[in-house]
Scaffold this motif. Sequence first.
Motif, PDB file in Angstrom:
ATOM      1  N   ALA A 115       0.839  -1.203   0.000  1.00 59.82           N
ATOM      2  CA  ALA A 115       0.000   0.000   0.000  1.00 59.82           C
ATOM      3  C   ALA A 115       0.876   1.255   0.000  1.00 59.82           C
ATOM      4  CB  ALA A 115      -0.928  -0.007   1.208  1.00 59.82           C
ATOM      5  N   ASP A 116       1.908   1.276   0.834  1.00 56.15           N
ATOM      6  CA  ASP A 116       2.798   2.444   0.901  1.00 56.15           C
ATOM      7  C   ASP A 116       3.444   2.700  -0.460  1.00 56.15           C
ATOM      8  OD1 ASP A 116       2.252   2.477   3.621  1.00 56.15           O
ATOM      9  OD2 ASP A 116       4.181   1.590   4.196  1.00 56.15           O
ATOM     10  N   CYS A 117       3.945   1.631  -1.081  1.00 58.21           N
ATOM     11  CA  CYS A 117       4.645   1.789  -2.366  1.00 58.21           C
ATOM     12  C   CYS A 117       3.688   2.300  -3.444  1.00 58.21           C
ATOM     13  CB  CYS A 117       5.258   0.456  -2.822  1.00 58.21           C
ATOM     14  SG  CYS A 117       6.626  -0.078  -1.785  1.00 58.21           S
ATOM     15  N   ILE A 118       2.500   1.714  -3.487  1.00 59.82           N
ATOM     16  CA  ILE A 118       1.548   2.120  -4.530  1.00 59.82           C
ATOM     17  C   ILE A 118       1.107   3.569  -4.289  1.00 59.82           C
ATOM     18  CG2 ILE A 118      -0.762   1.657  -5.476  1.00 59.82           C
ATOM     19  CD1 ILE A 118      -0.155  -1.382  -4.750  1.00 59.82           C
ATOM     20  N   LEU A 119       0.779   3.890  -3.032  1.00 55.43           N
ATOM     21  CA  LEU A 119       0.329   5.264  -2.731  1.00 55.43           C
ATOM     22  C   LEU A 119       1.415   6.280  -3.050  1.00 55.43           C
ATOM     23  CD1 LEU A 119      -1.523   4.687   0.681  1.00 55.43           C
ATOM     24  CD2 LEU A 119      -2.570   5.158  -1.548  1.00 55.43           C
ATOM     25  N   ALA A 120       2.677   5.899  -2.814  1.00 54.79           N
ATOM     26  CA  ALA A 120       3.767   6.868  -2.982  1.00 54.79           C
ATOM     27  C   ALA A 120       4.236   7.001  -4.428  1.00 54.79           C
ATOM     28  CB  ALA A 120       4.950   6.461  -2.098  1.00 54.79           C
ATOM     29  N   LEU A 121       4.105   5.941  -5.208  1.00 59.12           N
ATOM     30  CA  LEU A 121       4.672   5.990  -6.565  1.00 59.12           C
ATOM     31  C   LEU A 121       3.622   6.286  -7.640  1.00 59.12           C
ATOM     32  CD1 LEU A 121       7.197   2.972  -6.455  1.00 59.12           C
ATOM     33  CD2 LEU A 121       7.598   5.366  -5.864  1.00 59.12           C
ATOM     34  N   VAL A 122       2.385   5.942  -7.369  1.00 62.48           N
ATOM     35  CA  VAL A 122       1.351   6.038  -8.415  1.00 62.48           C
ATOM     36  C   VAL A 122       0.507   7.300  -8.217  1.00 62.48           C
ATOM     37  CG1 VAL A 122      -0.693   4.889  -9.384  1.00 62.48           C
ATOM     38  CG2 VAL A 122       1.278   3.518  -8.634  1.00 62.48           C
ATOM     39  N   SER A 123       0.332   8.048  -9.290  1.00 66.13           N
ATOM     40  CA  SER A 123      -0.545   9.226  -9.262  1.00 66.13           C
ATOM     41  C   SER A 123      -1.811   8.911 -10.060  1.00 66.13           C
ATOM     42  CB  SER A 123       0.146  10.429  -9.900  1.00 66.13           C
ATOM     43  OG  SER A 123       1.290  10.775  -9.166  1.00 66.13           O
ATOM     44  N   PRO A 124      -2.892   9.649  -9.789  1.00 67.54           N
ATOM     45  CA  PRO A 124      -4.121   9.407 -10.543  1.00 67.54           C
ATOM     46  C   PRO A 124      -3.862   9.473 -12.056  1.00 67.54           C
ATOM     47  CG  PRO A 124      -4.580  10.833  -8.690  1.00 67.54           C
ATOM     48  CD  PRO A 124      -3.085  10.651  -8.724  1.00 67.54           C
ATOM     49  N   GLY A 125      -4.375   8.487 -12.750  1.00 65.75           N
ATOM     50  CA  GLY A 125      -4.223   8.452 -14.208  1.00 65.75           C
ATOM     51  C   GLY A 125      -3.035   7.653 -14.704  1.00 65.75           C
ATOM     52  N   ASP A 126      -2.132   7.287 -13.795  1.00 73.74           N
ATOM     53  CA  ASP A 126      -0.964   6.481 -14.213  1.00 73.74           C
ATOM     54  C   ASP A 126      -1.371   5.046 -14.516  1.00 73.74           C
ATOM     55  OD1 ASP A 126       0.830   8.533 -13.736  1.00 73.74           O
ATOM     56  OD2 ASP A 126       1.427   7.800 -11.751  1.00 73.74           O
ATOM     57  N   ASP A 127      -0.833   4.477 -15.569  1.00 72.58           N
ATOM     58  CA  ASP A 127      -1.023   3.045 -15.814  1.00 72.58           C
ATOM     59  C   ASP A 127      -0.129   2.236 -14.869  1.00 72.58           C
ATOM     60  OD1 ASP A 127      -2.732   3.609 -17.870  1.00 72.58           O
ATOM     61  OD2 ASP A 127      -1.469   2.763 -19.465  1.00 72.58           O
ATOM     62  N   VAL A 128      -0.688   1.163 -14.328  1.00 75.42           N
ATOM     63  CA  VAL A 128       0.096   0.221 -13.525  1.00 75.42           C
ATOM     64  C   VAL A 128      -0.108  -1.169 -14.124  1.00 75.42           C
ATOM     65  CG1 VAL A 128       0.479  -0.765 -11.231  1.00 75.42           C
ATOM     66  CG2 VAL A 128      -0.236   1.635 -11.456  1.00 75.42           C
ATOM     67  N   VAL A 129       0.978  -1.785 -14.548  1.00 75.59           N
ATOM     68  CA  VAL A 129       0.898  -3.111 -15.169  1.00 75.59           C
ATOM     69  C   VAL A 129       0.875  -4.172 -14.070  1.00 75.59           C
ATOM     70  CG1 VAL A 129       2.052  -4.765 -16.690  1.00 75.59           C
ATOM     71  CG2 VAL A 129       2.067  -2.316 -17.264  1.00 75.59           C
ATOM     72  N   LEU A 130      -0.107  -5.056 -14.165  1.00 69.15           N
ATOM     73  CA  LEU A 130      -0.284  -6.126 -13.170  1.00 69.15           C
ATOM     74  C   LEU A 130      -0.347  -7.462 -13.896  1.00 69.15           C
ATOM     75  CD1 LEU A 130      -3.289  -4.481 -11.269  1.00 69.15           C
ATOM     76  CD2 LEU A 130      -0.929  -4.511 -10.488  1.00 69.15           C
ATOM     77  N   ILE A 131       0.265  -8.465 -13.315  1.00 73.03           N
ATOM     78  CA  ILE A 131       0.217  -9.784 -13.945  1.00 73.03           C
ATOM     79  C   ILE A 131      -0.736 -10.687 -13.168  1.00 73.03           C
ATOM     80  CG2 ILE A 131       1.549 -11.792 -14.722  1.00 73.03           C
ATOM     81  CD1 ILE A 131       3.986 -10.004 -14.929  1.00 73.03           C
ATOM     82  N   GLU A 132      -1.830 -11.063 -13.814  1.00 74.04           N
ATOM     83  CA  GLU A 132      -2.775 -11.995 -13.194  1.00 74.04           C
ATOM     84  C   GLU A 132      -2.265 -13.422 -13.325  1.00 74.04           C
ATOM     85  OE1 GLU A 132      -7.259 -10.312 -13.706  1.00 74.04           O
ATOM     86  OE2 GLU A 132      -6.248 -10.974 -15.528  1.00 74.04           O
ATOM     87  N   PRO A 133      -2.562 -14.323 -12.353  1.00 73.52           N
ATOM     88  CA  PRO A 133      -3.371 -14.111 -11.163  1.00 73.52           C
ATOM     89  C   PRO A 133      -2.710 -13.155 -10.176  1.00 73.52           C
ATOM     90  CG  PRO A 133      -2.375 -16.309 -11.153  1.00 73.52           C
ATOM     91  CD  PRO A 133      -2.088 -15.719 -12.483  1.00 73.52           C
ATOM     92  N   LEU A 134      -3.562 -12.358  -9.519  1.00 67.66           N
ATOM     93  CA  LEU A 134      -3.110 -11.270  -8.667  1.00 67.66           C
ATOM     94  C   LEU A 134      -3.329 -11.568  -7.210  1.00 67.66           C
ATOM     95  CD1 LEU A 134      -5.085  -8.400 -10.342  1.00 67.66           C
ATOM     96  CD2 LEU A 134      -2.620  -8.675 -10.408  1.00 67.66           C
ATOM     97  N   TYR A 135      -2.374 -11.247  -6.379  1.00 68.29           N
ATOM     98  CA  TYR A 135      -2.626 -11.289  -4.941  1.00 68.29           C
ATOM     99  C   TYR A 135      -3.716 -10.251  -4.635  1.00 68.29           C
ATOM    100  CZ  TYR A 135      -2.083 -11.373   0.016  1.00 68.29           C
ATOM    101  OH  TYR A 135      -2.354 -11.492   1.348  1.00 68.29           O
ATOM    102  N   ASP A 136      -4.596 -10.581  -3.713  1.00 65.87           N
ATOM    103  CA  ASP A 136      -5.880  -9.875  -3.660  1.00 65.87           C
ATOM    104  C   ASP A 136      -5.836  -8.380  -3.372  1.00 65.87           C
ATOM    105  OD1 ASP A 136      -5.172 -10.263  -1.031  1.00 65.87           O
ATOM    106  OD2 ASP A 136      -7.149 -10.950  -0.377  1.00 65.87           O
ATOM    107  N   CYS A 137      -4.808  -7.879  -2.705  1.00 63.08           N
ATOM    108  CA  CYS A 137      -4.835  -6.446  -2.356  1.00 63.08           C
ATOM    109  C   CYS A 137      -4.366  -5.548  -3.507  1.00 63.08           C
ATOM    110  CB  CYS A 137      -4.015  -6.186  -1.095  1.00 63.08           C
ATOM    111  SG  CYS A 137      -2.243  -6.439  -1.306  1.00 63.08           S
ATOM    112  N   TYR A 138      -3.762  -6.119  -4.548  1.00 59.52           N
ATOM    113  CA  TYR A 138      -3.161  -5.256  -5.575  1.00 59.52           C
ATOM    114  C   TYR A 138      -4.190  -4.342  -6.249  1.00 59.52           C
ATOM    115  CZ  TYR A 138       0.912  -8.494  -5.611  1.00 59.52           C
ATOM    116  OH  TYR A 138       1.984  -9.275  -5.285  1.00 59.52           O
TER     117      TYR A 138
END
Length: 392
Positions: free
Chosen positions: A101-124
């Motif tokens: 949560a800390d990393c995502i909140l600190a690095l990601v701004s509204p509108g930024d794309d974040v690439v995720l590889i499914e299957p995903l751990y549930d909090c991502y």
Amino acid sequence: MKPTNPVFTGIDTTVFETMSRLAMAHGAVNLGQGFPDVDGPEDIREVAARALQEGPNQYPPMLGVPDLRQAVAETNKRFYGLDIDPMSEVLVTSGATEALADCILALVSPGDDVVLIEPLYDCYLPIVKRAGGVPVRVRVTPPGWQLDRQALQNAFSDKTKAILLNNPMNPTAKVFSDDELQFITDLCVRHDAYAICDEVYEHLVFDGLAHKPLMTFEGMRERTVRIGSAGKTFSLTGWKVGYVTGPAGLLDPIAKAHQWVTFTTPPALQKAVAFGLRKDDGYYQTFEHDLMTKRDRMAHGLAALGFTVLPCKATYFLTCGFAGLGLGRTDVEACETLVKQAGVAAVPVSAFYGSDAPTGYIRFCFCKQENVIDEALARLSVFLTAARAESA
Ligand code: PMP
Ligand code: GLN
């Protein structure tokens, strides 16, 4: 009344909690949620107990107890050859979940794309969405869990702020190959993207394979944060002690997120984890060997019962196909049948996908005592034999 935040409103309780509640309600052997059924090393718990008694039990430094930060830096050097400055490049968190949560909140701004590889751990997914990020999902699918390189390449663009990589991966038990990691590296470098690496299973890797952090690839040191969890490394999941390692420029805003999320983590537990990380190689080798023995015991048993057991190179988990066993059409149905009628809880793999999930696989957790594994297998055997007799 005004609406509450849509990301969290009406969302399901996590599949792990749901299956644990069902397991309890039905007196089932719980092979759903991933946790060992024996607590981690006694000497680590003794250090924690002593520290609790002797104190101080007041707020430790916001970045973490210095001795633990030092131990995290030492382990990065010892296992991966990474030179980490303990004072500016390590942050202690209340579990990997908080670290994510800390990393995502600190690095990601509204509108930024974040690439995720499914299957995903549930909090991502919820946390990326709550941060205003735009999830761009790529998937690996059973039985091979191969990375679709073209799809991954298509997912990256100049809008990509970060990739969130879980390696070794839950629930697939996949360890990304050097080739795949190099491919991800090239994309991150080409598109100037960060990598948030969830490496909580770094010390649960089997068959002589060695974990290789993405951070060790050329060009990644300055753009990667990697996350570990004492819960996983020392079989103490309830402690919720995690750590983030990353370049000072990224760690600083991440620590600022942490200061408004939890601020600190219990100091006694931090002292004990510092002691644990410094255990000799024998601890880590025995730990992996013991888990591997459990994996093999459960895998052989499940295969003998007719499950299609997929290869497992790491983590706590075996993913299995259940075709032809009469457990139901989907993985959700199969898990319901198993927990209610066979007395064994598992987790549906579809819960790890955002949409259009494969539904033919379920996950069993094998970090259990031998007699518990045997009891689960015996219950499954009784149930499957009766079901076969009924349908004959
Ligand atoms: N990431 C993954 C992939 C996990 O499986 C887990 C399991 N608990 C976590 C993060 C969370 O770790 P922690 O308990 O340290 O918060
Ligand atoms: N990581 C664990 C799993 O995959 C669950 C942790 C949790 O329940 N939040 O089962």
